[in-house]
Scaffold this motif. Structure first.
Motif, PDB file in Angstrom:
ATOM      1  N   GLU A   1       5.719   4.616   0.986  1.00  0.00           N
ATOM      2  CA  GLU A   1       6.274   5.944   1.267  1.00  0.00           C
ATOM      3  C   GLU A   1       7.185   5.878   2.493  1.00  0.00           C
ATOM      4  OE1 GLU A   1       3.929   9.739   2.191  1.00  0.00           O
ATOM      5  OE2 GLU A   1       3.200   9.022   0.229  1.00  0.00           O
ATOM      6  N   LYS A   2       6.702   5.164   3.497  1.00  0.00           N
ATOM      7  CA  LYS A   2       7.431   5.056   4.763  1.00  0.00           C
ATOM      8  C   LYS A   2       8.743   4.298   4.587  1.00  0.00           C
ATOM      9  CE  LYS A   2       5.912   3.079   8.765  1.00  0.00           C
ATOM     10  NZ  LYS A   2       4.819   2.548   9.554  1.00  0.00           N
TER      11      LYS A   2
ATOM     12  N   SER B   1      10.426  -1.228  -0.108  1.00  0.00           N
ATOM     13  CA  SER B   1       9.039  -1.638  -0.307  1.00  0.00           C
ATOM     14  C   SER B   1       8.923  -2.814  -1.282  1.00  0.00           C
ATOM     15  CB  SER B   1       8.198  -0.456  -0.779  1.00  0.00           C
ATOM     16  OG  SER B   1       8.653  -0.043  -2.042  1.00  0.00           O
TER      17      SER B   1
ATOM     18  N   ASP C   1       0.844  -1.204   0.000  1.00  0.00           N
ATOM     19  CA  ASP C   1       0.000   0.000   0.000  1.00  0.00           C
ATOM     20  C   ASP C   1       0.881   1.256   0.000  1.00  0.00           C
ATOM     21  OD1 ASP C   1      -0.064   1.003   3.077  1.00  0.00           O
ATOM     22  OD2 ASP C   1       0.099  -1.176   2.927  1.00  0.00           O
ATOM     23  N   GLU C   2       0.306   2.331  -0.530  1.00  0.00           N
ATOM     24  CA  GLU C   2       1.087   3.566  -0.746  1.00  0.00           C
ATOM     25  C   GLU C   2       1.742   4.093   0.517  1.00  0.00           C
ATOM     26  OE1 GLU C   2      -0.834   6.770  -2.849  1.00  0.00           O
ATOM     27  OE2 GLU C   2      -1.584   5.327  -4.325  1.00  0.00           O
ATOM     28  N   LYS C   3       0.977   4.031   1.590  1.00  0.00           N
ATOM     29  CA  LYS C   3       1.461   4.572   2.860  1.00  0.00           C
ATOM     30  C   LYS C   3       2.741   3.846   3.287  1.00  0.00           C
ATOM     31  CE  LYS C   3      -1.094   6.475   6.706  1.00  0.00           C
ATOM     32  NZ  LYS C   3      -2.190   6.238   7.624  1.00  0.00           N
ATOM     33  N   SER C   4       2.699   2.485   3.206  1.00  0.00           N
ATOM     34  CA  SER C   4       3.864   1.694   3.617  1.00  0.00           C
ATOM     35  C   SER C   4       5.046   1.955   2.698  1.00  0.00           C
ATOM     36  CB  SER C   4       3.549   0.194   3.582  1.00  0.00           C
ATOM     37  OG  SER C   4       2.426  -0.069   4.326  1.00  0.00           O
TER      38      SER C   4
END
Ligand SMILES: [Zn+2]
Length: 251
Positions: A206-207, A213, A201-204
Motif C-alpha cells: 500500500e505504501k 511493490s 506484505d499488504e502494508k508495504s
C-alpha cells in the motif's frame, strides 16, 4: 576610539583599561592601539588563515598528524570530563546522517561519478577490509557461510534452475554490480546479487504503490539473516559450505 571598538565588537570600559595598565608598563593608549591592530589582523584575515590552514592540513602530513593528535587528546579529555559526551556526539552524527540521507540516496542511484567516489572511499579504508576478512575467517555472524553462498550463486551456471521459497535472485549484468536500496537495512549500495521478495506484505504494498511493490529488494546480507535455512535453495537446505561436500547440479 569607542566607535572603532564597537566595530570589532568590544566595549571600552574603564575597568578593562585599568586592568591592562596595571598588568603592563605599556601606556593605556599604546596598549589599546596594539590590541586594536592585533584584533583587526585576526578578524580581517580569519578566512584567509583558515584557508591557509586547510591547505597545510591537506598537504603537510606532519602538520596533519599533529592536528589529529591534538584532536584525539581533546576528545579523550572531553570523554573523561563529560559522561554524556559520547552519547551526545552519536546523536549529533545520527541527525547529520538523517539530514543528508535523501540527497545521498538520490545521488547514489542516479550519478555514476558520485557512486564511484563513494566506492573509492570505502575501498581505501584498509581497516574496513581487514575487519571483514577477520569476520569471514572466524565465521562471525555466519559471514563465511553467507559469502560462500554468494560466490556459489554467482559462479553456478545452473543457478537459474534453482528455487528459493521467499525470494528470487537477481544477478547484475554489470561486472561491478547494480545500485539499489535494501528494504530491510535501508542501505543503498552496489551489489552483484540482489534478492527480490516474492511476497510483499499488504502494508508495504500500500505504501509503495503497485509497481514499486513488485521490486522489493533485499541485500544478500539481510536476506541471509532473515532465515539462514531459507537462504539456501530448496533441495540444498542444511548444506554447510567448507565441509568438503560438493553441491551437485539438479536433475
Ligand atoms: Zn540490507
Amino acid at each position: 576610539m569607542s566607535s572603532i571598538l564597537a566595530k570589532i565588537g568590544l566595549t571600552a570600559s574603564a575597568t578593562s583599561f585599568g586592568f591592562s595598565q596595571c598588568r603592563s608598563s605599556i601606556a593605556s593608549h599604546q596598549s589599546l592601539v596594539r590590541f586594536f591592530h592585533s584584533s583587526q589582523f585576526w578578524y580581517g584575515d580569519n578566512a584567509a588563515n583558515n584557508a591557509k590552514n586547510r591547505e597545510r592540513y591537506a598537504n603537510d602530513p606532519e602538520y596533519r598528524n599533529r592536528m589529529l593528535q591534538k584532536q584525539r587528546e581533546w576528545t579523550r579529555e572531553r570523554r573523561a570530563k563529560d559522561t554524556d559526551f559520547v552519547a551526545n556526539r552519536r546523536q549529533s552524527n545520527l541527525r547529520w546522517i538523517a539530514k543528508k540521507r535523501p540527497a545521498h540516496i538520490q545521488n547514489y542511484i542516479n550519478d555514476p561519478e558520485y557512486r564511484k567516489s563513494q566506492k573509492h572511499n570505502r575501498r581505501n579504508s584498509e581497516a574496513v577490509v581487514q575487519r571483514a576478512d577477520l569476520k569471514r575467517k572466524a565465521n562471525i555472524n555466519n559471514s563465511y557461510q553467507k559469502n560462500a553462498l554468494l560466490h556459489w550463486i554467482l559462479k553456478a551456471t545452473w543457478q537459474c534452475r534453482l528455487f528459493w521459497e521467499t525470494h528470487e535472485p537477481l544477478i547484475s549484468e554489470e561486472p561491478d554490480g547494480t545500485p539499489g536500496i535494501c528494504s530491510s537495512c535501508n542501505g543503498v549500495s552496489t551489489q552483484r546479487l540482489w534478492w527480490r521478495r516474492k511476497k510483499v506484505d499488504e502494508k508495504s504494498a500500500e505504501k509503495m504503490g503497485d509497481e514499486s511493490s513488485k521490486q522489493v529488494l533485499d541485500c544478500h546480507n539481510c536476506f541471509c539473516d532473515m532465515d539462514w535455512e531459507k537462504a539456501l535453495p530448496l533441495g540444498y537446505r542444511g548444506h554447510v559450505f567448507g565441509s568438503g561436500k560438493r553441491l551437485r547440479e539438479p536433475d
